[in-house]
Design a protein around this motif. Structure first.
Motif, PDB file in Angstrom:
ATOM      1  N   ASP A   1      -3.514  -3.525   1.191  1.00  0.00           N
ATOM      2  CA  ASP A   1      -3.684  -2.700   2.382  1.00  0.00           C
ATOM      3  C   ASP A   1      -3.596  -1.125   2.145  1.00  0.00           C
ATOM      4  O   ASP A   1      -2.568  -0.794   1.618  1.00  0.00           O
ATOM      5  N   CYS A   2      -4.760  -0.439   2.463  1.00  0.00           N
ATOM      6  CA  CYS A   2      -4.707   0.877   1.962  1.00  0.00           C
ATOM      7  C   CYS A   2      -4.435   1.892   3.401  1.00  0.00           C
ATOM      8  O   CYS A   2      -4.513   3.216   3.084  1.00  0.00           O
ATOM      9  N   GLY A   3      -4.373   1.444   4.294  1.00  0.00           N
ATOM     10  CA  GLY A   3      -3.677   2.174   5.353  1.00  0.00           C
ATOM     11  C   GLY A   3      -4.876   2.075   6.661  1.00  0.00           C
ATOM     12  O   GLY A   3      -5.693   1.092   6.846  1.00  0.00           O
ATOM     13  N   ARG A   4      -4.627   3.051   7.522  1.00  0.00           N
ATOM     14  CA  ARG A   4      -5.530   3.071   8.609  1.00  0.00           C
ATOM     15  C   ARG A   4      -7.031   3.068   8.189  1.00  0.00           C
ATOM     16  O   ARG A   4      -7.340   3.436   7.023  1.00  0.00           O
TER      17      ARG A   4
ATOM     18  N   GLU B   1      -9.227   5.435   8.498  1.00  0.00           N
ATOM     19  CA  GLU B   1      -9.808   6.571   7.927  1.00  0.00           C
ATOM     20  C   GLU B   1      -9.562   6.754   6.539  1.00  0.00           C
ATOM     21  O   GLU B   1     -10.330   7.432   5.929  1.00  0.00           O
ATOM     22  N   MET B   2      -8.985   5.952   5.959  1.00  0.00           N
ATOM     23  CA  MET B   2      -8.684   5.650   4.465  1.00  0.00           C
ATOM     24  C   MET B   2      -9.886   5.480   3.832  1.00  0.00           C
ATOM     25  O   MET B   2     -10.017   5.339   2.682  1.00  0.00           O
TER      26      MET B   2
END
Lengths: 234, 234
Positions: free
Chosen positions: B186-189, B191-192
């Motif tokens: 998981d690299c985030g939202r 927008e990443m």
């Protein structure tokens, strides 16, 4: 003896961690800072961390002239001013390792976001600002400063580097590969720094989520990445 | 039985490799293509690669409606048109896994360079184009299509995913983690995806230099990345 290295901004987190690791690997390190007092304080801290390390403190301009290999470890907001101040000190043949990352945090934004740089990347901005004949190699965007600084932390990750001259990249790889647990991977021409610099923001986002100091490894690579017989230039 | 998955553009290299791997992992796969003939040809090829795989061919619009999990594996130049054509088919609750990469090759440029996308990333463009209630998760930009397709090739790499809803990411992780040797991070939202999509160009640059099919691994992560007890939404 391996060639010595100057670190501009070595009183900062990344620069200091790198200085400690390189000295630990037997490299002579010139610790550069804006103020002589801060350079000396950083040298004292470095000696405490690596008692048998060969350190010398200097203001940035003196440090930049002291070695053929110069690592630039300053925040993005200081990169332009720093390079401007070094324009009469840097000389042809030197290799500047640029570790600058244009995080939006430089202007009060999030550290998981980046700024657009006119030249495409901080490294390309650096290449534009250094005197002719000075070669910029982009590197060290995915290595955690904390992980570097903690010498008991076992590193096991890659350093992605980009630059326009293969021979200069090989020189930087020899420097960085001397640190146990780091491996340099050639990612192509300097313009690829547009991609590798972004990875700092990605690492920060991953770190926030997983409460760690993440790093990057590239899979599927041959075991010998920097053969000594490599052509001098690409 | 694990939930079935539809792959839009499964006659292309990445979509086909993914279809083969997922079927090999016991997943029912709907193979979508623009033309019914190409879908059937892809099904025949997929059955040859995975004789005991559960495949079904369909045109993209039918495929997109067939499953709750829909993977979009089309070239950037076709992404917008494809999503436009699916606007009356996709429905709230579905998760669209977007694997699109805005390579400059889409407009005749280099595959080591990317295009600027107005929304920031191809995945964000996808999120803007799907009906309300459809969730986009960005994934699969660093996995080589050839490595996926060659079932004898032992995978050992990470898949970087980004999305705005943790529960949807966990669902996609369960899908992708079912393939041996892949691990979702998981690299985030969403927008990443601006950062993760760029990695395809980086992988291509590394592949050219090292004549390989490189992948990415993130170091320093905990062993359990998707605890079942995770909150339903972030």
């Amino acid at each position: 003896m391996p060639e010595p290295v100057s670190i501009i901004g070595a009183s900062g987190a990344l620069g200091f961690g790198l200085a400690a690791r390189l000295a630990h690997a037997g490299r002579e390190v010139v610790i550069g800072s804006r103020e002589p007092e801060r350079a000396e304080q950083a040298v004292a801290r470095a000696r405490a961390a690596v008692p048998d390390g060969a350190f010398r403190g200097a203001v940035n301009a003196e440090a930049a002239g002291a070695c053929e290999l110069v690592v630039l470890c300053v925040p993005f907001r200081n990169q332009s001013e720093t390079l401007h101040n070094l324009r009469d000190v840097l000389r042809p043949g030197q290799v500047v390792v640029d570790a600058t990352v244009p995080l939006a945090a430089a202007v009060g934004g999030k550290a998981t976001r980046t700024l657009g740089v006119w030249q495409g990347s901080a490294a390309q901005q650096a290449q534009e600002m250094v005197p002719a004949g000075v070669s910029v190699v982009s590197a060290l965007h995915t290595v955690s400063a904390q992980a570097l600084r903690d010498l008991d932390h076992e590193l096991d990750e890659d350093v992605l580097i980009a630059g326009d001259r293969r021979a200069d990249k090989a020189r930087v790889a020899a420097l960085i590969d001397s640190i146990d647990g780091l491996r340099c991977v050639d990612c192509g021409r300097l313009e690829m720094a547009r991609l590798t610099e972004q990875l700092t923001a990605l690492m920060i986002s991953i770190n926030v989520r997983h409460k760690t100091h993440a790093g990057v490894k590239i899979t599927g690579l041959p075991s010998e990445l920097w053969p000594a017989a490599a052509p001098a230039a690409r």
